[in-house]
Motif scaffolding. Structure first.
Motif, PDB file in Angstrom:
ATOM      1  N   LEU A  18       0.778  -1.133   0.093  1.00 51.35           N
ATOM      2  CA  LEU A  18       0.052   0.017   0.042  1.00 51.35           C
ATOM      3  C   LEU A  18       0.608   1.566   0.114  1.00 51.35           C
ATOM      4  CD1 LEU A  18      -2.678   1.564   0.432  1.00 51.35           C
ATOM      5  CD2 LEU A  18      -2.214   1.100   3.032  1.00 51.35           C
ATOM      6  N   GLU A  19       0.600   2.107  -0.894  1.00 56.24           N
ATOM      7  CA  GLU A  19       1.393   3.428  -1.046  1.00 56.24           C
ATOM      8  C   GLU A  19       0.519   4.654  -0.728  1.00 56.24           C
ATOM      9  OE1 GLU A  19       4.360   4.150  -4.497  1.00 56.24           O
ATOM     10  OE2 GLU A  19       2.681   5.308  -4.926  1.00 56.24           O
ATOM     11  N   ASN A 104      -5.645   9.943  -1.139  1.00 49.24           N
ATOM     12  CA  ASN A 104      -5.481   9.141  -2.175  1.00 49.24           C
ATOM     13  C   ASN A 104      -4.177   8.207  -2.317  1.00 49.24           C
ATOM     14  OD1 ASN A 104      -7.413  10.731  -3.409  1.00 49.24           O
ATOM     15  ND2 ASN A 104      -5.928  12.125  -4.204  1.00 49.24           N
ATOM     16  N   GLY A 105      -4.370   6.928  -2.717  1.00 48.96           N
ATOM     17  CA  GLY A 105      -3.306   6.066  -2.348  1.00 48.96           C
ATOM     18  C   GLY A 105      -3.634   5.107  -3.698  1.00 48.96           C
ATOM     19  N   SER A 106      -2.482   4.162  -3.708  1.00 46.30           N
ATOM     20  CA  SER A 106      -2.365   2.957  -4.585  1.00 46.30           C
ATOM     21  C   SER A 106      -2.148   1.870  -3.868  1.00 46.30           C
ATOM     22  CB  SER A 106      -1.033   3.271  -5.505  1.00 46.30           C
ATOM     23  OG  SER A 106      -1.395   4.694  -6.086  1.00 46.30           O
ATOM     24  N   ILE A 107      -2.506   0.423  -4.474  1.00 47.05           N
ATOM     25  CA  ILE A 107      -2.110  -0.701  -4.345  1.00 47.05           C
ATOM     26  C   ILE A 107      -1.083  -0.993  -5.326  1.00 47.05           C
ATOM     27  CG2 ILE A 107      -2.641  -2.955  -4.047  1.00 47.05           C
ATOM     28  CD1 ILE A 107      -3.808  -1.214  -1.667  1.00 47.05           C
ATOM     29  N   VAL A 108       0.067  -1.515  -5.150  1.00 48.07           N
ATOM     30  CA  VAL A 108       1.191  -1.482  -6.048  1.00 48.07           C
ATOM     31  C   VAL A 108       1.492  -3.064  -6.211  1.00 48.07           C
ATOM     32  CG1 VAL A 108       3.604  -0.975  -6.969  1.00 48.07           C
ATOM     33  CG2 VAL A 108       1.892   0.767  -5.596  1.00 48.07           C
ATOM     34  N   LEU A 149     -10.722   0.164   4.063  1.00 53.21           N
ATOM     35  CA  LEU A 149     -10.807   1.591   3.542  1.00 53.21           C
ATOM     36  C   LEU A 149     -12.183   1.864   2.494  1.00 53.21           C
ATOM     37  CD1 LEU A 149      -7.018   1.562   2.262  1.00 53.21           C
ATOM     38  CD2 LEU A 149      -7.995   2.746   4.266  1.00 53.21           C
ATOM     39  N   VAL A 150     -12.802   2.818   3.001  1.00 58.80           N
ATOM     40  CA  VAL A 150     -13.827   3.190   2.356  1.00 58.80           C
ATOM     41  C   VAL A 150     -13.275   4.098   1.250  1.00 58.80           C
ATOM     42  CG1 VAL A 150     -15.988   4.688   2.435  1.00 58.80           C
ATOM     43  CG2 VAL A 150     -15.438   3.238   4.253  1.00 58.80           C
ATOM     44  N   ILE A 151     -13.504   3.875  -0.049  1.00 59.03           N
ATOM     45  CA  ILE A 151     -13.027   4.909  -1.195  1.00 59.03           C
ATOM     46  C   ILE A 151     -14.144   5.428  -2.001  1.00 59.03           C
ATOM     47  CG2 ILE A 151     -10.862   3.565  -1.268  1.00 59.03           C
ATOM     48  CD1 ILE A 151     -11.803   1.995  -3.745  1.00 59.03           C
ATOM     49  N   GLU A 152     -13.945   6.268  -2.830  1.00 62.85           N
ATOM     50  CA  GLU A 152     -14.998   6.951  -3.675  1.00 62.85           C
ATOM     51  C   GLU A 152     -14.599   6.449  -5.230  1.00 62.85           C
ATOM     52  OE1 GLU A 152     -15.232  11.293  -2.777  1.00 62.85           O
ATOM     53  OE2 GLU A 152     -16.099  10.499  -0.769  1.00 62.85           O
ATOM     54  N   ARG A 153     -13.509   6.267  -5.511  1.00 62.14           N
ATOM     55  CA  ARG A 153     -13.203   5.835  -6.864  1.00 62.14           C
ATOM     56  C   ARG A 153     -11.624   4.899  -6.818  1.00 62.14           C
ATOM     57  NH1 ARG A 153     -11.476  10.339  -9.610  1.00 62.14           N
ATOM     58  NH2 ARG A 153      -9.810   9.732 -10.547  1.00 62.14           N
ATOM     59  N   LEU A 154     -11.992   3.741  -7.760  1.00 59.97           N
ATOM     60  CA  LEU A 154     -10.791   2.967  -8.028  1.00 59.97           C
ATOM     61  C   LEU A 154     -10.414   2.840  -9.482  1.00 59.97           C
ATOM     62  CD1 LEU A 154      -8.877   0.833  -6.545  1.00 59.97           C
ATOM     63  CD2 LEU A 154     -10.541  -0.823  -7.179  1.00 59.97           C
ATOM     64  N   GLU A 155      -9.266   2.824  -9.867  1.00 61.28           N
ATOM     65  CA  GLU A 155      -8.741   2.677 -11.071  1.00 61.28           C
ATOM     66  C   GLU A 155      -7.549   1.787 -11.374  1.00 61.28           C
ATOM     67  OE1 GLU A 155      -7.196   6.852 -12.685  1.00 61.28           O
ATOM     68  OE2 GLU A 155      -9.334   6.811 -12.640  1.00 61.28           O
ATOM     69  N   ARG A 156      -7.460   0.839 -12.201  1.00 60.56           N
ATOM     70  CA  ARG A 156      -6.331   0.222 -12.577  1.00 60.56           C
ATOM     71  C   ARG A 156      -5.561   1.048 -13.532  1.00 60.56           C
ATOM     72  NH1 ARG A 156      -4.635  -5.982 -13.723  1.00 60.56           N
ATOM     73  NH2 ARG A 156      -2.457  -5.246 -13.724  1.00 60.56           N
ATOM     74  N   VAL A 157      -4.497   1.706 -13.163  1.00 63.03           N
ATOM     75  CA  VAL A 157      -3.794   2.478 -14.250  1.00 63.03           C
ATOM     76  C   VAL A 157      -2.342   1.674 -14.840  1.00 63.03           C
ATOM     77  CG1 VAL A 157      -4.452   4.754 -13.112  1.00 63.03           C
ATOM     78  CG2 VAL A 157      -2.341   3.646 -12.366  1.00 63.03           C
ATOM     79  N   LYS A 158      -2.263   0.608 -14.434  1.00 62.64           N
ATOM     80  CA  LYS A 158      -0.983  -0.001 -15.053  1.00 62.64           C
ATOM     81  C   LYS A 158      -1.371  -1.718 -14.874  1.00 62.64           C
ATOM     82  CE  LYS A 158       4.099  -0.307 -14.975  1.00 62.64           C
ATOM     83  NZ  LYS A 158       5.209   0.142 -14.438  1.00 62.64           N
TER      84      LYS A 158
END
Length: 158
Positions: A18-19, A104-108, A149-158
């Motif tokens: 998690l980043e 905002n963050g990322s799962i890498v 984690l409650v989130i409002e948007r998720l997108e795969r970018v890679k």
């Protein structure tokens, strides 16, 4: 060599982290990386009197909660996720700015050579739940935490 063989190695599901806010947090599990369209269903009756159901895309993508698992920190009050959770618990979402305590963050994801091969970016997330494993005197297992984690948007970018 036949053309129907897989051309690349698969993503190994054990190399990820998690980043968030400049922190890289080691995880042992992630679920909820679902990207889903909102579906609108319309019921109507055709000219022959038969009921019909039409499904179409709605105006938004659905953002499901992300559930992450990790080893419990030795000192929760020094841990960035526990501090974040406590800030929301104690102060709520203060002021008019929507970004107060939302991050905002990322799962890498990495391959076995530790090259980044996948990234899921989430937006306006915040921890709604921290759950610590049960403990027992006859266990040799490390204590884990499950964080929602409650989130409002998720997108795969890679």
């Amino acid at each position: 060599m036949p053309n129907d063989l897989i051309a690349t190695d698969p993503i190994v599901a054990q190399n990820f982290y998690l980043e968030i806010s400049g922190e890289n947090i080691v995880l042992s599990g992630v679920s909820g990386l679902d990207v889903e369209h909102d579906v609108v269903t319309i019921q109507q009756v055709g000219k022959d009197g038969k009921a019909q159901s039409v499904k179409t895309r709605g105006n938004a993508l659905k953002a499901n909660d992300i559930t992450i698992t990790r080893m419990a920190p030795m000192n929760a009050m020094e841990d960035p996720i526990w501090k974040w959770f406590a800030s929301i618990r104690d102060k709520g979402f203060t002021g008019m700015a929507r970004d107060t305590n939302r991050k905002n963050g990322s799962i890498v994801l990495f391959d076995t050579a530790f090259t980044e091969i996948g990234r899921f970016n989430f937006y306006n997330g915040w921890p709604s739940k921290l759950a610590t494993d049960a403990v027992s005197t006859d266990s040799n297992e490390a204590v884990k935490e499950t964080i929602t984690l409650v989130i409002e948007r998720l997108e795969r970018v890679k």
